[in-house]
Design an enzyme around this catalytic site. Structure first.
Site, mmCIF file in Angstrom:
data_model
loop_
_atom_site.group_PDB
_atom_site.id
_atom_site.type_symbol
_atom_site.label_atom_id
_atom_site.label_comp_id
_atom_site.label_asym_id
_atom_site.label_seq_id
_atom_site.Cartn_x
_atom_site.Cartn_y
_atom_site.Cartn_z
ATOM 1 N N ARG A 299 20.174 -14.443 2.937
ATOM 2 C CA ARG A 299 20.020 -16.194 2.782
ATOM 3 C C ARG A 299 20.572 -16.046 4.415
ATOM 4 N NH1 ARG A 299 21.738 -20.390 0.942
ATOM 5 N NH2 ARG A 299 21.624 -20.058 -1.345
ATOM 6 N N TYR B 39 0.918 -28.568 18.951
ATOM 7 C CA TYR B 39 0.504 -27.884 18.155
ATOM 8 C C TYR B 39 0.414 -29.101 16.848
ATOM 9 C CZ TYR B 39 0.331 -25.155 13.650
ATOM 10 O OH TYR B 39 -0.594 -24.295 12.929
ATOM 11 N N ASP C 65 8.753 -25.330 23.326
ATOM 12 C CA ASP C 65 8.086 -24.418 22.480
ATOM 13 C C ASP C 65 7.644 -23.560 23.153
ATOM 14 O OD1 ASP C 65 5.647 -22.793 20.677
ATOM 15 O OD2 ASP C 65 5.949 -24.510 19.425
ATOM 16 N N LYS D 93 3.041 -15.389 17.208
ATOM 17 C CA LYS D 93 1.551 -14.803 17.504
ATOM 18 C C LYS D 93 2.116 -13.600 18.937
ATOM 19 C CE LYS D 93 -0.623 -18.561 16.417
ATOM 20 N NZ LYS D 93 1.181 -19.496 15.647
HETATM 21 C C1 LIG Z 1 2.315 -23.749 20.054
HETATM 22 C C2 LIG Z 1 3.081 -23.679 18.247
HETATM 23 N N1 LIG Z 1 3.552 -23.860 17.583
HETATM 24 C C3 LIG Z 1 4.397 -23.531 16.631
HETATM 25 C C4 LIG Z 1 3.214 -22.800 15.565
HETATM 26 C C5 LIG Z 1 3.279 -22.793 13.982
HETATM 27 O O1 LIG Z 1 3.923 -21.516 13.731
HETATM 28 P P1 LIG Z 1 3.671 -20.507 12.684
HETATM 29 O O2 LIG Z 1 1.832 -20.898 11.990
HETATM 30 O O3 LIG Z 1 4.139 -19.259 12.853
HETATM 31 O O4 LIG Z 1 4.252 -21.667 11.058
HETATM 32 C C6 LIG Z 1 1.529 -22.754 15.869
HETATM 33 C C7 LIG Z 1 1.108 -21.914 15.156
HETATM 34 O O5 LIG Z 1 -0.425 -22.147 15.618
HETATM 35 C C8 LIG Z 1 1.490 -22.762 17.852
HETATM 36 O O6 LIG Z 1 0.582 -22.466 17.984
#
Ligand SMILES: Cc1ncc(COP(=O)(O)O)c(C=O)c1O
Length: 386
Positions: free
Chosen positions: A47, A99, A171, A196
């Site tokens: 961890r 998101y 992000d 992604k």
């Molecule tokens: C722009 C963005 N940030 C964060 C996330 C969250 O990521 P995760 O689904 O891997 O937890 C997503 C998920 O769709 C996203 O599109």
């Protein structure tokens, strides 16, 4: 070794003289033996640190031009560990377009722990200025928003933020470090849902973070170890491997997105196309200045004559699924899928109409993607003969 594609493939050089393995092994061990009780060890418990995860973390730090990187069990776990550096009573300015999972984490979790937030339109620096308070600690936004692909300037936001001593947290899931490196534009912390584009094959849930300096690294590392949402060695290896082909995949995503946009703009069954690569898109200029490409996501509104559900149900090649950034094309209706938890009123306010479609353009042959869109649009339209 400074060129970006070379860095994607090779990462830091390895010195595995025991086996000659050219890839980092998947270290499944949860614990590591000490030579003696007082030995100084690099790894003691997975961890806290794992060599396979560590390789990915250094890869991410290098590609984002950061000092250190961190890998988590999901994008949301990464966001959690980042926002957990704040304390009750701290205030964060958040983009209005974020998101849904991030929105939920902030409003239904962090606000319970005393973090205060103000939503703003990050494209408008005067709105950010107006939201700054004595207890404001950071601004948080996505470079290309979801699903309308609104573009925020990292330079502009970080300019305002640094004037007030605030951290800029970005992000950058939609663009990846191949198309934009926010730390170079003034950001302090970059987050990705590595689920992604970074992994790229719809076969792993992961999140990564890169930071500008050691002080932030220490704060994030504390949270990573304390909260424990670390990425497994197996999944670290999948993300590491995905990153090696990021450049060639992104080039193909961009090329295909351009072909798809060209078709959609000309189609009588499409009312509006949202893509920062279009010259009349409001984000075109900023994206042109700060990104090396306009990304592989295209959103569009079907014409009133088209039944949106019939359209997506009628696709044969393109998969009807949430998520994005994979080798296969993925399509979804935000109003019914990714943004279904918003009320009708909230959807309307966010510009999400029933006819809005989000397409993550894959790396298949562009002609096949376009042909599938064409046949499904025609079949779903009242005016099939047009
Ligand atoms: C722009 C963005 N940030 C964060 C996330 C969250 O990521 P995760 O689904 O891997 O937890 C997503 C998920 O769709 C996203 O599109």
């Amino acid at each position: 070794m400074t060129e970006f594609l070379t860095r994607l493939v090779h990462g830091r050089s390895q010195n595995d003289n025991n086996t000659g393995a050219v890839n980092v092994p998947i270290y499944t061990s949860s614990t590591y033996a000490y030579e003696t009780a007082s030995s100084k060890v690099k790894y003691d418990y997975s961890r806290s640190g794992n060599p396979t995860r560590n390789y990915l973390e250094e890869q991410v730090a290098d590609l984002e031009n950061g000092t250190r990187g961190f890998a988590f069990s999901s994008g949301v776990a990464a966001i959690h560990a980042v926002l957990a550096i704040f304390r009750p009573g701290d205030h964060i300015i958040i983009s209005r377009q974020i998101y849904g999972g991030t929105f939920r984490l902030i409003h239904e979790y962090f606000e319970r722990w005393g973090i205060e937030t103000t939503p703003v339109d990050m494209r408008n620096p005067s709105e950010i200025e107006a939201a700054v308070r004595d207890n404001t600690k950071a601004v948080y936004f996505e470079t290309f928003s979801n699903p309308l692909l609104e573009v925020t300037s990292v330079r502009d936001v970080s300019g305002v933020a640094s004037k007030h001593g605030l951290l800029t947290i970005v992000d950058n899931t939609f663009l990846t470090p191949y198309l934009q490196q926010p730390l170079d534009l003034g950001a302090d912390i970059v987050i990705h849902s590595a689920t992604k584009y970074l992994s790229g094959h719809s076969d792993v849930i992961a999140g990564v973070v890169a930071v500008r300096n050691e002080e932030l690294a220490e704060r994030i590392y504390f949270n990573q170890n304390a909260l424990g949402g670390v990425l497994s060695p197996e999944d670290s290896n999948l993300v590491r491997r995905g990153i090696q082909t990021l450049g060639v995949r992104m080039d193909r995503h961009l090329e295909n997105a351009e072909a798809v946009v060209h078709f959609l703009v000309e189609s009588p069954f499409v009312k509006k196309v949202f893509y920062p690569g279009l010259e009349d898109d409001p984000g075109h200029e900023v994206a042109g200045r700060e990104c090396r490409g306009f990304g592989g996501i295209v959103s569009f509104e079907v014409d009133d004559s088209v039944d949106p559900e019939k359209f997506v149900n009628g696709l044969e090649l393109i998969q009807l699924a949430v998520s994005l950034g994979a080798v296969e094309s993925l399509i979804e209706l935000p109003s019914k899928m990714t943004h279904a938890e918003l009320s009708e009123e909230e959807q309307k306010k966010a510009g999400i109409t029933p006819g809005l479609v989000r397409l993550s353009v894959g790396i298949e042959d562009a002609e096949d993607i376009v042909a599938d869109l064409k046949q499904a649009l025609e079949a779903a339209s009242e005016n099939q003969g047009r």
